[in-house]
Design an enzyme around this catalytic site. Structure first.
Site, mmCIF file in Angstrom:
data_model
loop_
_atom_site.group_PDB
_atom_site.id
_atom_site.type_symbol
_atom_site.label_atom_id
_atom_site.label_comp_id
_atom_site.label_asym_id
_atom_site.label_seq_id
_atom_site.Cartn_x
_atom_site.Cartn_y
_atom_site.Cartn_z
ATOM 1 N N GLY A 227 0.832 -1.199 0.000
ATOM 2 C CA GLY A 227 0.000 0.000 0.000
ATOM 3 C C GLY A 227 0.866 1.249 0.000
ATOM 4 C CB VAL A 229 4.988 6.107 1.295
ATOM 5 C CG1 VAL A 229 6.046 6.605 2.270
ATOM 6 C CG2 VAL A 229 5.641 5.428 0.094
ATOM 7 N N PRO A 230 2.530 6.585 3.354
ATOM 8 C CG PRO A 230 1.243 8.497 2.943
ATOM 9 C CD PRO A 230 1.884 7.330 2.248
ATOM 10 C CB THR A 231 -0.731 3.047 5.106
ATOM 11 O OG1 THR A 231 -1.708 3.924 4.571
ATOM 12 C CG2 THR A 231 -1.397 2.050 6.026
ATOM 13 N N GLY A 232 2.448 2.818 5.349
ATOM 14 C CA GLY A 232 3.638 2.024 5.663
ATOM 15 C C GLY A 232 4.406 2.623 6.834
ATOM 16 C CD GLU A 250 7.158 -5.440 -1.220
ATOM 17 O OE1 GLU A 250 7.540 -4.698 -2.145
ATOM 18 O OE2 GLU A 250 7.914 -6.178 -0.585
ATOM 19 C CB CYS A 284 3.753 0.447 -6.823
ATOM 20 S SG CYS A 284 4.061 -1.237 -7.351
HETATM 21 P P1 NAD Z 1 -3.346 2.601 1.430
HETATM 22 O O1 NAD Z 1 -2.089 2.644 2.208
HETATM 23 O O2 NAD Z 1 -4.224 3.789 1.454
HETATM 24 O O3 NAD Z 1 -4.263 1.385 1.898
HETATM 25 C C1 NAD Z 1 -3.798 0.053 1.990
HETATM 26 C C2 NAD Z 1 -4.521 -0.651 3.136
HETATM 27 O O4 NAD Z 1 -4.134 -0.096 4.400
HETATM 28 C C3 NAD Z 1 -6.038 -0.528 3.101
HETATM 29 O O5 NAD Z 1 -6.577 -1.774 3.487
HETATM 30 C C4 NAD Z 1 -6.332 0.538 4.153
HETATM 31 O O6 NAD Z 1 -7.624 0.448 4.717
HETATM 32 C C5 NAD Z 1 -5.285 0.228 5.185
HETATM 33 N N1 NAD Z 1 -4.930 1.351 6.075
HETATM 34 C C6 NAD Z 1 -4.920 2.679 5.791
HETATM 35 N N2 NAD Z 1 -4.449 3.368 6.849
HETATM 36 C C7 NAD Z 1 -4.153 2.463 7.818
HETATM 37 C C8 NAD Z 1 -3.605 2.545 9.131
HETATM 38 N N3 NAD Z 1 -3.287 3.715 9.692
HETATM 39 N N4 NAD Z 1 -3.401 1.394 9.829
HETATM 40 C C9 NAD Z 1 -3.694 0.199 9.286
HETATM 41 N N5 NAD Z 1 -4.238 0.075 8.040
HETATM 42 C C10 NAD Z 1 -4.449 1.184 7.309
HETATM 43 O O7 NAD Z 1 -2.913 2.214 -0.070
HETATM 44 P P2 NAD Z 1 -3.773 2.356 -1.411
HETATM 45 O O8 NAD Z 1 -4.031 3.802 -1.656
HETATM 46 O O9 NAD Z 1 -4.903 1.391 -1.402
HETATM 47 O O10 NAD Z 1 -2.744 1.804 -2.502
HETATM 48 C C11 NAD Z 1 -1.992 2.598 -3.364
HETATM 49 C C12 NAD Z 1 -0.557 2.646 -2.891
HETATM 50 O O11 NAD Z 1 -0.026 1.327 -2.876
HETATM 51 C C13 NAD Z 1 0.364 3.444 -3.790
HETATM 52 O O12 NAD Z 1 1.186 4.254 -2.983
HETATM 53 C C14 NAD Z 1 1.196 2.391 -4.495
HETATM 54 O O13 NAD Z 1 2.472 2.832 -4.895
HETATM 55 C C15 NAD Z 1 1.273 1.323 -3.449
HETATM 56 N N6 NAD Z 1 1.541 0.029 -4.061
HETATM 57 C C16 NAD Z 1 2.741 -0.586 -3.815
HETATM 58 C C17 NAD Z 1 3.043 -1.784 -4.436
HETATM 59 C C18 NAD Z 1 4.325 -2.505 -4.194
HETATM 60 O O14 NAD Z 1 4.358 -3.714 -4.358
HETATM 61 N N7 NAD Z 1 5.405 -1.839 -3.801
HETATM 62 C C19 NAD Z 1 2.127 -2.347 -5.308
HETATM 63 C C20 NAD Z 1 0.916 -1.700 -5.529
HETATM 64 C C21 NAD Z 1 0.623 -0.523 -4.890
#
Ligand code: NAD
Length: 493
Positions: A227, A229-232, A250, A284
């Site tokens: 997902g 970067v901020p959530t990561g 990731e 991504c």
């Molecule tokens: P996101 O981080 O908004 O959401 C991902 C998940 O995290 C969702 O299930 C969401 O509900 C959950 N979440 C959000 N905030 C949270 C918190 N504080 N604590 C726990 N869970 C939380 O990501 P997105 O917008 O759905 O996805 C797009 C992003 O994913 C882009 O930045 C993209 O680059 C990245 N991405 C990375 C890869 C990779 O393999 N490196 C692949 C695809 C997408």
């Protein structure tokens, strides 16, 4: 179109209604509500983790071939339901049908690749122990792991964690993106049909609150996340100090593509456009920064890319003729991208091709090219949509410097006829995926996938997902307990 309430939970083999707050998902192409239900509450999350804990001992002990049999049945079901699942992906995420079909294909292909990776990277290995006996390397599953997925590949990316996790003997609690709950529901139904024992895979749907409840729960042994970067960052902080838990992140990137000494402008245009605008720029690995020479050659490259953009069809997933790009995921995302373009212009960027939004009520965007060379203090952020920033430089040295000028390190590419320049690029570029004369999007599942810098935490996925799904146990053994013939040095006979 509205519909009845969907069950948000699959716990211990049973579909249930959530006890958290109501939420819904819309088809981004037309705004129809395609999923509605009540999110998993913290108690529901707890119940899912307990179900997984109860199922874990038997699943981990089960013969590997039996686990593989279930996984292969799941792959068969994915193939049987390919078209229907692809249509669900299109509904949920707005992807053109042709592209959604490739996503389901990647999901089915993941099973064979994960089995190969399991044996290659983990599994069990026998050798000779020093001084006689055997050296055996075994791998054990962590226990209960949480899997989080993004919206842009709502099937393939969670699947990339779930399949190797289950294969290694873990039990899973899966929290999909709240923007794509229908794909998660359909996929879990196929796992159910494949005969996965109760509690081995549990689903908790919901928004951020549900994610926080799952991530913070003391009952998980690890969390595999794809997902933003901020959530990561949030998860990395939340896991700090918890050495017993494994966290695989990731995340995103601000990926560069350098074009240098490339004679075939049609090829330059094709590979650039496929790298920047596929999935409406919502991959991504999409190129965010195009680095080209200041010289006339650079002008010709940009003109060729701009011309190619004229040919791209933007439309709803099932439009005829088929679109190249669907909408971005939501009106909110479209608003954000339009605002990002306006901010770049205010900061001194020159529009070469404006992102437009023909229908202000819907998130369809046309591809945009914007020259940001003169923008001072450019923000090093991922603009997750069809906007390509162009940076003009005088030399290949500057191009490499500019490519590496990011806090991320997911993907980087070079389009170039000169093998010597490629040797420099592969040596000096800082990213986990580095391509030469190939589009940057569309990585191989047979290779590791992950980045450096702030694109992850050094636990690459895809082929190397096997590594974070199991821990190694090294053993020296012999079945006879014997004392040595002579006393060790420093020990009286
Ligand atoms: P996101 O981080 O908004 O959401 C991902 C998940 O995290 C969702 O299930 C969401 O509900 C959950 N979440 C959000 N905030 C949270 C918190 N504080 N604590 C726990 N869970 C939380 O990501 P997105 O917008 O759905 O996805 C797009 C992003 O994913 C882009 O930045 C993209 O680059 C990245 N991405 C990375 C890869 C990779 O393999 N490196 C692949 C695809 C997408």
């Amino acid at each position: 179109m509205t519909q009845k309430s969907n069950p948000a939970l699959f716990i211990n083999g049973t579909w249930q209604t959530g006890n958290g707050k109501a939420f819904h998902a819309e088809n981004p192409a037309n705004g129809d509500i395609i999923w509605q239900g009540k999110a998993a509450s913290p108690d529901d999350v707890n119940a899912a983790i307990m179900a997984a804990r109860n199922a874990f001992p038997a699943w981990a002990k089960r013969d590997l071939n039996e686990r593989i049999e279930i996984l292969e049945r799941f792959a068969g079901l994915l193939n049987d339901h390919k078209d229907a699942l692809a249509r669900t992906i299109s509904l949920d995420a707005g992807k053109p049908h042709w592209e959604a079909l490739t996503e389901v294909g990647a999901m089915a292909g993941k099973i064979a690749i994960s089995i190969k990776a399991y044996h290659d990277r983990t599994g069990t290995r026998h050798g000779d122990a020093p001084g006689g006996g055997q050296a055996i390397l075994r791998h054990k599953p962590h226990g209960v792991v949480a899997v989080f997925g993004p919206y842009n590949f709502p099937g393939h990316l969670p699947n990339g964690h779930v399949v190797p996790a289950l294969l290694a003997g873990n039990c899973v609690v899966f929290k999909p993106s709240e923007l794509t709950p229908l794909v998660a529901e359909e996929t879990v139904k196929l796992w159910q049909q494949a005969g996965l024992p109760d509690g081995v895979l549990n689903l908790v749907q919901g928004e951020r609150d549900t994610g926080i409840a799952l991530a913070q729960h003391p009952g998980i042994d690890g969390l595999f996340f794809t997902g933003s970067v901020p959530t990561g960052y949030h998860l990395h902080h939340a896991f700090a100090g918890q050495m017993a838990k494994i966290l695989a992140l990731e995340l995103g990137g601000n990926n560069p593509l350098v074009v240098w000494n490339a004679a075939d402008l049609d090829a330059v245009a094709h590979h650039t456009v496929m790298s920047a605008f596929i999935t409406a720029g919502q991959r991504c690995t999409c190129v965010r920064r195009l680095i080209v020479p200041t010289a006339a050659k650079g002008d010709a490259m940009i003109a060729a890319i701009n011309d190619y953009c004229d040919r791209l069809i933007v439309g709803a997933p099932d439009d005829d003729p088929e679109p190249f790009m669907g909408p971005v995921i939501s009106n909110r995302a479209a608003d954000g991208l339009m605002a990002a373009q306006a901010k770049l212009v205010a900061d001194g960027a020159k529009i070469i091709r404006e992102i437009t939004r023909p229908d202000p009520a819907r998130p369809f965007l046309t591809p945009g090219l914007i020259d940001v060379t003169d923008v001072k203090n450019r923000a090093d952020e991922e603009l997750f949509g069809p906007i390509l920033q162009i940076i003009r430089v005088d030399s290949f040295d500057d191009a490499i410097r500019e490519a590496n000028n990011t806090r991320f390190g997911l993907a980087a590419g070079l389009l170039c006829d000169d093998a010597k320049l490629w040797q420099r690029f592969i040596h000096e570029s800082r990213a986990g995926i580095v391509n030469w004369n190939k589009q940057l999007t569309g990585a191989s599942s047979a290779a590791p996938f992950g980045g450096i810098g702030e694109s992850g935490n050094h636990r690459p996925s895809a082929y190397y997902a096997a590594d974070y799904c199991a821990w190694p146990v090294a053993t020296l053994q012999t079945d006879k307990l014997v004392a040595p013939d002579a006393a060790p040095k420093g020990v009286r006979p």
